[in-house]
Design a protein around this motif. Sequence first.
Motif, PDB file in Angstrom:
ATOM      1  N   THR A  70      51.945   4.594   7.099  1.00 35.60           N
ATOM      2  CA  THR A  70      50.949   5.177   6.207  1.00 35.60           C
ATOM      3  C   THR A  70      51.490   6.492   5.656  1.00 35.60           C
ATOM      4  O   THR A  70      52.492   7.025   6.152  1.00 35.60           O
ATOM      5  CB  THR A  70      49.623   5.452   6.946  1.00 35.60           C
ATOM      6  OG1 THR A  70      49.884   6.311   8.076  1.00 35.60           O
ATOM      7  CG2 THR A  70      49.003   4.143   7.431  1.00 35.60           C
ATOM      8  N   THR A  91      41.933  -2.819  12.427  1.00 37.78           N
ATOM      9  CA  THR A  91      41.916  -1.724  11.448  1.00 37.78           C
ATOM     10  C   THR A  91      42.803  -2.063  10.255  1.00 37.78           C
ATOM     11  O   THR A  91      42.469  -1.771   9.104  1.00 37.78           O
ATOM     12  CB  THR A  91      42.396  -0.415  12.101  1.00 37.78           C
ATOM     13  OG1 THR A  91      41.583  -0.119  13.228  1.00 37.78           O
ATOM     14  CG2 THR A  91      42.326   0.735  11.107  1.00 37.78           C
ATOM     15  N   SER A 109      53.840   8.321   8.302  1.00 38.30           N
ATOM     16  CA  SER A 109      53.471   8.211   9.712  1.00 38.30           C
ATOM     17  C   SER A 109      53.529   6.753  10.130  1.00 38.30           C
ATOM     18  O   SER A 109      53.292   5.854   9.327  1.00 38.30           O
ATOM     19  CB  SER A 109      52.054   8.741   9.949  1.00 38.30           C
ATOM     20  OG  SER A 109      51.961  10.114   9.651  1.00 38.30           O
ATOM     21  N   ASN A 153      47.057  10.785   5.980  1.00 38.25           N
ATOM     22  CA  ASN A 153      46.030   9.740   5.986  1.00 38.25           C
ATOM     23  C   ASN A 153      45.817   9.248   7.409  1.00 38.25           C
ATOM     24  O   ASN A 153      46.655   9.443   8.287  1.00 38.25           O
ATOM     25  CB  ASN A 153      46.445   8.574   5.094  1.00 38.25           C
ATOM     26  CG  ASN A 153      46.465   8.947   3.622  1.00 38.25           C
ATOM     27  OD1 ASN A 153      46.044  10.047   3.250  1.00 38.25           O
ATOM     28  ND2 ASN A 153      46.965   8.063   2.783  1.00 38.25           N
ATOM     29  N   GLU A 154      44.715   8.587   7.636  1.00 37.05           N
ATOM     30  CA  GLU A 154      44.418   8.092   8.972  1.00 37.05           C
ATOM     31  C   GLU A 154      45.406   7.006   9.373  1.00 37.05           C
ATOM     32  O   GLU A 154      45.684   6.074   8.608  1.00 37.05           O
ATOM     33  CB  GLU A 154      42.999   7.528   9.020  1.00 37.05           C
ATOM     34  CG  GLU A 154      42.564   7.089  10.412  1.00 37.05           C
ATOM     35  CD  GLU A 154      41.122   6.620  10.450  1.00 37.05           C
ATOM     36  OE1 GLU A 154      40.696   6.094  11.490  1.00 37.05           O
ATOM     37  OE2 GLU A 154      40.432   6.792   9.424  1.00 37.05           O
ATOM     38  N   GLU A 155      45.985   7.131  10.568  1.00 35.85           N
ATOM     39  CA  GLU A 155      46.928   6.138  11.048  1.00 35.85           C
ATOM     40  C   GLU A 155      46.197   4.866  11.474  1.00 35.85           C
ATOM     41  O   GLU A 155      45.036   4.897  11.875  1.00 35.85           O
ATOM     42  CB  GLU A 155      47.745   6.690  12.219  1.00 35.85           C
ATOM     43  CG  GLU A 155      48.687   7.825  11.825  1.00 35.85           C
ATOM     44  CD  GLU A 155      49.583   8.241  12.969  1.00 35.85           C
ATOM     45  OE1 GLU A 155      49.657   7.507  13.972  1.00 35.85           O
ATOM     46  OE2 GLU A 155      50.218   9.309  12.858  1.00 35.85           O
ATOM     47  N   SER A 169      45.592   1.985  14.033  1.00 34.61           N
ATOM     48  CA  SER A 169      45.745   1.919  15.487  1.00 34.61           C
ATOM     49  C   SER A 169      45.768   0.500  16.047  1.00 34.61           C
ATOM     50  O   SER A 169      46.225   0.281  17.166  1.00 34.61           O
ATOM     51  CB  SER A 169      44.621   2.702  16.173  1.00 34.61           C
ATOM     52  OG  SER A 169      43.351   2.195  15.781  1.00 34.61           O
ATOM     53  N   ASP A 189      47.378   1.421   0.921  1.00 33.05           N
ATOM     54  CA  ASP A 189      46.986   2.220   2.080  1.00 33.05           C
ATOM     55  C   ASP A 189      48.034   2.225   3.187  1.00 33.05           C
ATOM     56  O   ASP A 189      48.119   3.176   3.967  1.00 33.05           O
ATOM     57  CB  ASP A 189      45.668   1.697   2.652  1.00 33.05           C
ATOM     58  CG  ASP A 189      44.534   1.820   1.655  1.00 33.05           C
ATOM     59  OD1 ASP A 189      44.357   2.919   1.093  1.00 33.05           O
ATOM     60  OD2 ASP A 189      43.836   0.819   1.429  1.00 33.05           O
TER      61      ASP A 189
END
Length: 259
Positions: free
Chosen positions: A110, A122, A192, A114-116, A118, A168
Amino acid sequence: MRAFSVSLLFLFSFNTFPESSLEVVAVDEPPANFVDEEGASAGIAVDVLKAMQQALGETSGISFMPEARAMNISRNEPNVILLSISRTPFREEHYHWIGPVLKKNWLVYTKKGNEEVSNIDTLKQLGSLGVVRGDVREEWLVNRKFNNLHSVTRHEQNLQMLLRGRTDAIVYEQFGMIYLAESLGLSMSAFSSGLAINQSDVYIAMSISTPIAEVKKWRKAYQIVKNNGELDAINLKWQRELIDHFNALVDIDDGYLIL
């Protein structure tokens, strides 16, 4: 070190050897198989193929092309060697498998900040997940009912789309990301990765309609290269090169590089 090339040269044919009746097709995916800045074929699988050719006294050129086209040719024409392809249950009956050349860990990347991602659930909920058309990761995700895939022609397109916020996340392996980031003048600190979703064994393969006598000949050549130490030497050469010049985490397990 030979420099890697990300130009569109891979859309054309680059012959390392004089032509023969056997066709070798490859995708531009370093360090397994790629075209360097001088227009020469290079990579781990290419080195293994050359050693096999030397053992057989064979001469075959290598034609680089987009992955979907390479897959189509190797699925539908006889006497075709494919460099290189992940061996999966879905593909098992569609190819003759000559021998493994490396292993790939599939990671979810990502954009930093931004939100990783998991877990797989997701990943399925993302608005857009970047893959390459014809690539094993696209196939794997399609078979697991992902309906958020955005397929493009080349891996570098996915990386650029990720940076621009047009997708994304993308699924790729560590060295592919390192190589593309450096080639595009980017830092890996822009990305990330926290989730590994699979590992695949990457093989040199032959088209299923190839006569079995020809398949056996190439399998024997692979065993010669493995037994005489050439395969180990190729692995060590590329491990040193990738660590020294790209600071990549590259291990050797059971005689094969893990990327």
